[in-house]
Every structure is written in C-alpha cells, then in structure tokens.
Design an enzyme around this catalytic site. Sequence first.
Site, PDB file in Angstrom:
ATOM      1  CG  ASP A  90     -31.406 -65.393  22.966  1.00 15.83           C
ATOM      2  OD1 ASP A  90     -32.260 -65.754  22.133  1.00 15.83           O
ATOM      3  OD2 ASP A  90     -30.763 -64.343  22.874  1.00 15.83           O
ATOM      4  CG  ASP A 130     -28.899 -60.139  23.221  1.00 11.64           C
ATOM      5  OD1 ASP A 130     -29.540 -60.850  22.434  1.00 11.64           O
ATOM      6  OD2 ASP A 130     -29.130 -58.939  23.398  1.00 11.64           O
ATOM      7  CG  ASP A 146     -30.596 -63.780  19.163  1.00 15.56           C
ATOM      8  OD1 ASP A 146     -31.648 -64.055  18.570  1.00 15.56           O
ATOM      9  OD2 ASP A 146     -30.451 -62.755  19.855  1.00 15.56           O
TER      10      ASP A 146
HETATM   11  P1  ADP Z   1     -35.056 -61.899  17.952  1.00 23.64           P
HETATM   12  O1  ADP Z   1     -34.279 -61.569  19.175  1.00 23.64           O
HETATM   13  O2  ADP Z   1     -34.594 -63.144  17.303  1.00 23.64           O
HETATM   14  O3  ADP Z   1     -35.198 -60.773  16.979  1.00 23.64           O
HETATM   15  P2  ADP Z   1     -37.589 -61.966  19.511  1.00 23.64           P
HETATM   16  O4  ADP Z   1     -38.210 -63.277  19.822  1.00 23.64           O
HETATM   17  O5  ADP Z   1     -37.042 -61.160  20.625  1.00 23.64           O
HETATM   18  O6  ADP Z   1     -36.545 -62.292  18.357  1.00 23.64           O
HETATM   19  O7  ADP Z   1     -38.642 -61.065  18.742  1.00 23.64           O
HETATM   20  C1  ADP Z   1     -39.182 -61.486  17.501  1.00 23.64           C
HETATM   21  C2  ADP Z   1     -40.110 -60.458  16.946  1.00 23.64           C
HETATM   22  O8  ADP Z   1     -41.238 -60.312  17.816  1.00 23.64           O
HETATM   23  C3  ADP Z   1     -39.518 -59.070  16.848  1.00 23.64           C
HETATM   24  O9  ADP Z   1     -38.791 -58.900  15.659  1.00 23.64           O
HETATM   25  C4  ADP Z   1     -40.787 -58.225  16.890  1.00 23.64           C
HETATM   26  O10 ADP Z   1     -41.378 -58.202  15.614  1.00 23.64           O
HETATM   27  C5  ADP Z   1     -41.697 -58.976  17.828  1.00 23.64           C
HETATM   28  N1  ADP Z   1     -41.611 -58.459  19.205  1.00 23.64           N
HETATM   29  C6  ADP Z   1     -41.105 -59.101  20.289  1.00 23.64           C
HETATM   30  N2  ADP Z   1     -41.197 -58.338  21.392  1.00 23.64           N
HETATM   31  C7  ADP Z   1     -41.760 -57.164  21.002  1.00 23.64           C
HETATM   32  C8  ADP Z   1     -42.116 -55.944  21.672  1.00 23.64           C
HETATM   33  N3  ADP Z   1     -41.894 -55.737  22.966  1.00 23.64           N
HETATM   34  N4  ADP Z   1     -42.683 -54.967  20.922  1.00 23.64           N
HETATM   35  C9  ADP Z   1     -42.910 -55.127  19.604  1.00 23.64           C
HETATM   36  N5  ADP Z   1     -42.594 -56.231  18.916  1.00 23.64           N
HETATM   37  C10 ADP Z   1     -42.034 -57.245  19.597  1.00 23.64           C
HETATM   38 MG    MG Z   2     -32.961 -61.535  20.786  1.00 17.27          MG
END
Ligand code: ADP
Ligand code: MG
Length: 289
Positions: free
Chosen positions: A237, A233, A38
Amino acid sequence: SIPLGYFGGIGAASRLGVLFKGGNYLDAITQVNTVVFDKTGTLTKGTFDVQSCQAQPGVTEEKLIQLAASAERNSTHPIAKAIISYAKQRDIELIATTDVTEIAGHGLQATMDGTRVLVGNTRLLTKFGIEYPDELSSIVDTIVACAIGTKYAGYLLLSDTLKEDAVNAVKELKALNINNIQILSGDKQAIVTNFAEKLGITQAYGDLLPDGKVKHIEALRSNPANRIAFVGDGINDAPVLALSHVGIAMGGLGSDAAIETADVVIQTDQPSRVATAIHAGRQTRRIVW
Ligand code: ADP
Ligand code: MG
C-alpha cells in the site's frame, strides 16, 4: 510557524488514536471528498482462517499443507500467518526452502527438496503456465493453490471476516457527507463485491495488482475535483498512500512501510477513525480560521 490551534487539533486527535504527522494534514483532510479503502486488514480483520484443503490424487493433505506453510514462512502476508498456524495446529513439520521469490499480488515461488513449488492464487499458476481445474475459478473465497514442479497439487480454502467497526466506518463517512467511498483489492472481484455490499459501498474494484491500485489512484487524481484519502495497512500500500492527497495507515497490524509513508496513522484497529480524523480536521479549521 504553525498556528496554536493545530497543536490542539493534533493533540485532540491523538487522544482518539489518530496521529497526524503535521498540521498541514489536518488542513488537507478537510478537503477530502473521496475515501478509498484497501480491503484486507483495513476493512476486514486480515487474519484469515484455513477452512479446508483439497489435495489432488497422489498428494496427501499433509504434504500439501507442508509445502504451502514452508513456502509461506518466507512471507509476512496475512495469508501466510494463517497457513503457518494451520500447519502448527495439525502438527505438520515445516521444511527448508531456498531460492524464494515473493511475487506481489500472486504468491510465492520456492525450492524444497530440490523441487520448485508455487504457492498462491490462480493468477500465479497462470503466470507459470500451470493448468488447474475450472472449479477453482468459481470459488467465492480466498484460495491458495499449490503446484509441485509443473503440476497442480491442490488448494487451501481461507476465509477472512469484516471488522465489526467497518459498517460504522462507512456510515460515519456518509454522515460527514463523503459519498465517494471505494474499495480496492488484489483479491477476487466476487469476494470484494460481496464485502462491499455488506458495507453499503457500491464501488468495489478487485483483481488489482499493486500497480493496478496505483493506476486507479492516478486516474482519480487526474480529476482535480477529487481530493483523495487512501486507507491501507500493507507493504504494497505504500505507493498508493504516497500518491493520495492524504495517506492513512491502519497502525494496528499494519506494516512499517505503510506507517512510515502515511500522513496519518490510526493506532486502533478501527476504520471508523478515518471519519474521526476528518472530523478533527474540520473542527480545527473552525478554530484556526
Ligand atoms: P489485498 O491486500 O488487496 O488483498 P494483496 O496484493 O496483498 O492484496 O494480495 C492479492 C492476492 O494475492 C491475495 O488475495 C492472494 O490471492 C495473493 N497473495 C499475495 N501474497 C500471497 C502469499 N504470501 N501467499 C498466497 N497468496 C498470496
Ligand atoms: Mg493488503
């Protein structure tokens, strides 16, 4: 019963900050030929900094930051931490939120002062049919956009950096003859590709929703020759950790869900400990057999 050698292997690994939840995983990890990381919080520090913000005419920067930070107070995402501490730095008071929904891979929806507010990526805006300027799509950095009601209100620009140990992590895996190394991320493809190039990883998959990550691992699993370790993490995930042959959680800043689901927990903040874990498995196998 577990052969004595496994206890030695588990003990030796734990002294290096690598916790195996059972001797069977020491064995399973020796079969691994595909390591999928990730990105955020695993290969990158996962502690974002707000670089700048851009408010639409009629919206003050303070208002934009206030809305974003107030919504993010309901999230544990690394992006949330960055925006909340940025608001603090600028002495901006947060306001109460109700009816909050966090949408994985998108961001948040919340009501403030009687108005619906959206805080997240452009995918979130699109999902709610909100128009935004074309420029947003070409920014190669993480942006958190904001909409007030049905109107686009501006964005915050955030940056994350690679962990110093990330380059080593990839080098050490290659030295162990593991050449199928991949990055999965919900972040934009351009950002993911950029980080991957710095690490010498050619397989970079961005724009993935949590479900897309699951599908990716399922596709890998459909070829029985692939023995997969997933390293992550985040809360999101957990399903992928469970689906992999060996699920490895970065325990440093990691979520409880990830730590609980994983087969192996790395207690330091070093992704190169994945290679350490594989090495420990191989050493133990040599002793036991
Ligand atoms: P990763 O851990 O692979 O970066 P996530 O699924 O956690 O992916 O998040 C993907 C995208 O979703 C982030 O890059 C962001 O653009 C958006 N995102 C997720 N959660 C939030 C949040 N709490 N506030 C703003 N953007 C968010
Ligand atoms: Mg992540």
